[in-house]
Motif scaffolding. Structure first.
Motif, mmCIF file in Angstrom:
data_model
loop_
_atom_site.group_PDB
_atom_site.id
_atom_site.type_symbol
_atom_site.label_atom_id
_atom_site.label_comp_id
_atom_site.label_asym_id
_atom_site.label_seq_id
_atom_site.Cartn_x
_atom_site.Cartn_y
_atom_site.Cartn_z
ATOM 1 N N ASP A 1 -32.759 42.144 -12.809
ATOM 2 C CA ASP A 1 -32.197 42.384 -13.942
ATOM 3 C C ASP A 1 -32.697 41.501 -15.217
ATOM 4 O O ASP A 1 -32.433 41.959 -16.481
ATOM 5 N N TRP B 1 -24.251 35.185 -13.507
ATOM 6 C CA TRP B 1 -24.467 34.479 -15.126
ATOM 7 C C TRP B 1 -25.743 35.319 -15.646
ATOM 8 O O TRP B 1 -26.249 34.736 -16.528
ATOM 9 N N ASP B 2 -25.851 36.560 -15.208
ATOM 10 C CA ASP B 2 -27.229 37.250 -15.931
ATOM 11 C C ASP B 2 -27.087 37.273 -17.277
ATOM 12 O O ASP B 2 -28.121 36.766 -17.969
ATOM 13 N N VAL B 3 -25.873 37.346 -17.976
ATOM 14 C CA VAL B 3 -25.702 37.567 -19.455
ATOM 15 C C VAL B 3 -25.679 36.260 -19.917
ATOM 16 O O VAL B 3 -26.565 35.939 -21.049
ATOM 17 N N SER C 1 -29.491 34.945 -19.802
ATOM 18 C CA SER C 1 -30.256 35.756 -20.938
ATOM 19 C C SER C 1 -30.012 35.084 -22.286
ATOM 20 O O SER C 1 -30.809 35.039 -23.224
ATOM 21 N N LEU C 2 -28.900 35.089 -22.655
ATOM 22 C CA LEU C 2 -28.397 34.571 -23.891
ATOM 23 C C LEU C 2 -28.869 32.960 -24.178
ATOM 24 O O LEU C 2 -29.203 32.626 -25.255
#
Length: 165
Positions: free
Chosen positions: A118, A92-94, A97-98
């Motif tokens: 990250d 779920w990194d992106v 971040s969003l």
């Protein structure tokens, strides 16, 4: 950066996959998400609590997702992807971040419950925007880059009886 005070608006973003693997590999135990949320908020004003989870088709996961909801977390669920060579991936990194960037103008503090390095660039961005960034995870499995990029860090491993079931 400011210290903790009761008027701060807080968003708590929990990387459930990262927390689960750290708690299992080091302690063979699960996270107490109720204690995690209480400590993350610390008597401040909770704006949003989001747990990012992976659906892996295991029998107990729906109960886990419901328990998170009952504690006060909104759950964002992503299905695990299996590639032709048999490897699996889901993170779920992106998405985290969003959400953090989107929430930044509505909160004073973002608490990232992850040890994933990250997110260090995200922390720098949020701090540049005037948002206090706190992290909670197990220091033994937390990236040095992340530790260096947050305003404060809580080591869940230092208080096993509080944060582990």
């Amino acid at each position: 950066m400011t210290d903790i005070h009761p008027d701060q608006r807080v968003a708590v973003l929990a990387d459930s996959q990262n927390l689960y693997h750290s708690a299992q590999s080091v302690y063979s135990r699960n996270i107490d998400y109720s204690a995690l949320l209480d400590k993350a908020v610390q008597d401040r004003r909770l704006v949003r609590a989001i747990a990012y989870v992976i659906r892996a088709e295991s029998p107990e996961e729906e109960r886990f997702f419901e328990a998170l909801y009952d504690i006060g977390f909104e759950t964002k669920i992503k299905d695990i992807k299996t590639f032709p060579d048999g490897t699996k991936k889901a993170d779920w990194d992106v998405g985290m971040s969003l959400d953090a960037v989107t929430l930044a103008s509505h909160v004073d503090v973002v608490v990232l419950c992850t040890g994933d390095g990250d997110f260090s660039r995200l922390c720098s961005h949020l701090r540049h925007e005037g948002v206090r960034v706190e992290a909670m995870s197990f220091e033994s499995s937390t990236s040095e880059d992340l530790l260096e990029s947050v305003d404060s860090f809580i080591d869940l491993g230092a208080r096993e009886d509080t944060f582990l079931l």
